[in-house]
Design a protein around this motif. Structure first.
Motif: not given
Length: 115
Positions: A101-115
């Motif tokens: 679950l944390i991996a999915v959330w972090l992937t979304g964060l990185f994809v959306l915001w380009g962090v």
């Protein structure tokens, strides 16, 4: 009063409210995305990237991903504590799901915001 460290909320009623609120957010996001696909005849890269270029869509997507995290976290804790009696196996199952679950959330964060 003893509190369970594995729960997301502070109590059973707090978990109940978090589950319902996260479910509502996930339903709204699903309905929005279904409406988008039904109303857009040809989904190209330009249309898709244009949709996610809007700040409100990024925030809505992160809210939906956060809802998935909260809902999954509480759900796996409740189901595993009810049905998996071996504490070692239960801890392993909770760890695997939590990391996922944390991996999915972090992937979304990185994809959306380009962090």
């Amino acid at each position: 009063m003893v509190t369970a460290a594995a729960t997301f909320g502070r109590s059973g009623s707090h978990d109940f409210i978090l589950l319902r609120a996260s479910a509502i957010v996930m339903v709204l996001y699903s309905l929005f995305m279904a409406g988008f696909f039904l109303s857009t005849p040809d989904v190209t890269y330009q249309v898709w990237s244009g949709l996610f270029a809007n700040i409100w869509m990024k925030v809505f997507t992160m809210l939906a991903l956060s809802s998935v995290l909260i809902h999954g976290w509480i759900g796996i804790w409740q189901v595993s504590t009810d049905y998996v009696k071996a504490s070692g196996l239960r801890a392993f199952i909770q760890l695997v799901f939590s990391v996922g679950l944390i991996a999915v959330w972090l992937t979304g964060l990185f994809v959306l915001w380009g962090v």
